[in-house]
Structures are given as C-alpha cells and as structure tokens.
Motif scaffolding. Structure first.
Motif, PDB file in Angstrom:
ATOM      1  N   MET A  84      48.059  23.567  54.526  1.00 17.90           N
ATOM      2  CA  MET A  84      47.967  24.232  53.232  1.00 17.90           C
ATOM      3  C   MET A  84      47.177  23.341  52.275  1.00 17.90           C
ATOM      4  O   MET A  84      47.269  22.120  52.320  1.00 17.90           O
ATOM      5  N   ALA A  85      46.417  23.994  51.387  1.00 22.76           N
ATOM      6  CA  ALA A  85      45.605  23.247  50.425  1.00 22.76           C
ATOM      7  C   ALA A  85      46.500  22.505  49.440  1.00 22.76           C
ATOM      8  O   ALA A  85      47.536  23.010  49.020  1.00 22.76           O
ATOM      9  N   ASN A  86      46.083  21.310  49.061  1.00 23.26           N
ATOM     10  CA  ASN A  86      46.874  20.502  48.132  1.00 23.26           C
ATOM     11  C   ASN A  86      46.280  20.480  46.730  1.00 23.26           C
ATOM     12  O   ASN A  86      47.010  20.576  45.756  1.00 23.26           O
ATOM     13  N   THR A  87      44.978  20.351  46.634  1.00 25.26           N
ATOM     14  CA  THR A  87      44.363  20.237  45.308  1.00 25.26           C
ATOM     15  C   THR A  87      44.209  21.614  44.663  1.00 25.26           C
ATOM     16  O   THR A  87      44.174  22.643  45.341  1.00 25.26           O
ATOM     17  N   THR A  88      44.100  21.599  43.353  1.00 25.79           N
ATOM     18  CA  THR A  88      43.937  22.839  42.597  1.00 25.79           C
ATOM     19  C   THR A  88      42.663  23.557  43.005  1.00 25.79           C
ATOM     20  O   THR A  88      42.653  24.788  43.184  1.00 25.79           O
ATOM     21  N   SER A  89      41.580  22.811  43.159  1.00 22.16           N
ATOM     22  CA  SER A  89      40.297  23.432  43.514  1.00 22.16           C
ATOM     23  C   SER A  89      40.344  24.042  44.920  1.00 22.16           C
ATOM     24  O   SER A  89      39.760  25.102  45.165  1.00 22.16           O
ATOM     25  N   ALA A  90      41.065  23.389  45.824  1.00 21.34           N
ATOM     26  CA  ALA A  90      41.183  23.908  47.187  1.00 21.34           C
ATOM     27  C   ALA A  90      42.012  25.193  47.199  1.00 21.34           C
ATOM     28  O   ALA A  90      41.715  26.130  47.940  1.00 21.34           O
ATOM     29  N   LYS A  91      43.049  25.247  46.359  1.00 21.92           N
ATOM     30  CA  LYS A  91      43.875  26.456  46.261  1.00 21.92           C
ATOM     31  C   LYS A  91      43.057  27.617  45.705  1.00 21.92           C
ATOM     32  O   LYS A  91      43.144  28.747  46.179  1.00 21.92           O
ATOM     33  N   LYS A  92      42.241  27.300  44.683  1.00 19.97           N
ATOM     34  CA  LYS A  92      41.394  28.331  44.091  1.00 19.97           C
ATOM     35  C   LYS A  92      40.364  28.816  45.116  1.00 19.97           C
ATOM     36  O   LYS A  92      40.110  30.022  45.225  1.00 19.97           O
ATOM     37  N   ALA A  93      39.787  27.893  45.869  1.00 14.74           N
ATOM     38  CA  ALA A  93      38.807  28.260  46.891  1.00 14.74           C
ATOM     39  C   ALA A  93      39.426  29.183  47.927  1.00 14.74           C
ATOM     40  O   ALA A  93      38.791  30.143  48.368  1.00 14.74           O
ATOM     41  N   THR A  94      40.667  28.914  48.301  1.00 17.48           N
ATOM     42  CA  THR A  94      41.379  29.756  49.260  1.00 17.48           C
ATOM     43  C   THR A  94      41.547  31.167  48.723  1.00 17.48           C
ATOM     44  O   THR A  94      41.350  32.143  49.451  1.00 17.48           O
ATOM     45  N   ARG A  95      41.898  31.274  47.433  1.00 13.06           N
ATOM     46  CA  ARG A  95      42.044  32.594  46.809  1.00 13.06           C
ATOM     47  C   ARG A  95      40.707  33.336  46.783  1.00 13.06           C
ATOM     48  O   ARG A  95      40.648  34.537  47.076  1.00 13.06           O
ATOM     49  N   LYS A  96      39.654  32.623  46.450  1.00 14.89           N
ATOM     50  CA  LYS A  96      38.324  33.232  46.373  1.00 14.89           C
ATOM     51  C   LYS A  96      37.869  33.728  47.743  1.00 14.89           C
ATOM     52  O   LYS A  96      37.319  34.824  47.870  1.00 14.89           O
ATOM     53  N   ILE A  97      38.112  32.914  48.760  1.00 22.04           N
ATOM     54  CA  ILE A  97      37.728  33.282  50.123  1.00 22.04           C
ATOM     55  C   ILE A  97      38.478  34.543  50.559  1.00 22.04           C
ATOM     56  O   ILE A  97      37.901  35.449  51.164  1.00 22.04           O
ATOM     57  N   ALA A  98      39.760  34.603  50.245  1.00 21.22           N
ATOM     58  CA  ALA A  98      40.568  35.767  50.620  1.00 21.22           C
ATOM     59  C   ALA A  98      40.050  37.032  49.932  1.00 21.22           C
ATOM     60  O   ALA A  98      39.952  38.095  50.555  1.00 21.22           O
ATOM     61  N   ARG A  99      39.709  36.911  48.659  1.00 24.10           N
ATOM     62  CA  ARG A  99      39.173  38.056  47.913  1.00 24.10           C
ATOM     63  C   ARG A  99      37.841  38.512  48.493  1.00 24.10           C
ATOM     64  O   ARG A  99      37.598  39.703  48.708  1.00 24.10           O
ATOM     65  N   ARG A 100      36.965  37.547  48.760  1.00 18.29           N
ATOM     66  CA  ARG A 100      35.637  37.852  49.296  1.00 18.29           C
ATOM     67  C   ARG A 100      35.753  38.483  50.682  1.00 18.29           C
ATOM     68  O   ARG A 100      35.003  39.394  51.019  1.00 18.29           O
ATOM     69  N   THR A 101      36.709  38.009  51.488  1.00 15.83           N
ATOM     70  CA  THR A 101      36.920  38.565  52.824  1.00 15.83           C
ATOM     71  C   THR A 101      37.299  40.037  52.726  1.00 15.83           C
ATOM     72  O   THR A 101      36.796  40.869  53.484  1.00 15.83           O
ATOM     73  N   ASP A 102      38.180  40.370  51.789  1.00 16.30           N
ATOM     74  CA  ASP A 102      38.595  41.762  51.607  1.00 16.30           C
ATOM     75  C   ASP A 102      37.413  42.641  51.199  1.00 16.30           C
ATOM     76  O   ASP A 102      37.247  43.753  51.701  1.00 16.30           O
ATOM     77  N   VAL A 103      36.598  42.138  50.294  1.00 16.76           N
ATOM     78  CA  VAL A 103      35.424  42.894  49.834  1.00 16.76           C
ATOM     79  C   VAL A 103      34.455  43.113  50.993  1.00 16.76           C
ATOM     80  O   VAL A 103      33.955  44.229  51.200  1.00 16.76           O
TER      81      VAL A 103
END
Length: 92
Positions: free
Chosen positions: A1-20
């Motif tokens: 699991m991502a630890n840093t704030t930026s890594a968590k945000k990147a994970t969210r962005k990737i998930a959103r982009r994958t859905d699109v």
C-alpha cells in the motif's frame, strides 16, 4: 500500500483514469460490433451508417491513448474495405 500522500493521490488518479479508459474501450467495441453485425446481416445501408458512427469513435480512442493510433487506423481500414465490398455486391 502507498505510504506517501503523493503516492496515495497517484493511486486514486490511476483508478479514475482506468475506469474512464475502460468505458472508452467498451464504447469503441460496441460501435465496431454494430458494424460487424450489420455486415453479417448483409445490410449495406445499415453497415455504412454504423461505420460512419464507428470511425470517429476509433479516432477519439486513438487520440486519448486508449488504443494505439495504428490499431485504430487498421480497424477503420479493414471495416471500410468490408463495407465497400458489401456495398459493391448489393448494387451489382
């Protein structure tokens, strides 16, 4: 699991982009399938109409990076050839 704030945000962005991207890919497949079904039915007019609708969808998917540009071009080319062949036999 991502630890840093930026890594968590990147994970969210990737998930959103994958859905699109999944939605875009599904949309392209639907349009291509409609052309295929019209070709299989032998309906030249419906096939041409479906092809004219599928062409910009494939181009849009290529421009967004959902499919490779060459893949989109190849699909358009092959569908166009099949629609043209069907139209030629329908009028002859």
């Amino acid at each position: 699991m991502a630890n840093t704030t930026s890594a968590k945000k990147a994970t969210r962005k990737i998930a959103r982009r994958t859905d699109v991207n999944k939605a875009r890919r599904s949309r392209v497949r639907t349009f291509v399938r409609q052309v295929e079904e019209a070709l299989a039915a032998g309906d030249a007019a419906k096939a041409k109409e479906a092809f004219l609708a599928a062409q910009p969808e494939l181009a849009r998917a290529a421009s967004k990076g959902v499919v490779h540009a060459n893949t989109a071009s190849r699909k358009v080319s092959r569908l166009a050839a099949r629609v043209k062949a069907l139209s030629a036999t329908a009028t002859a």
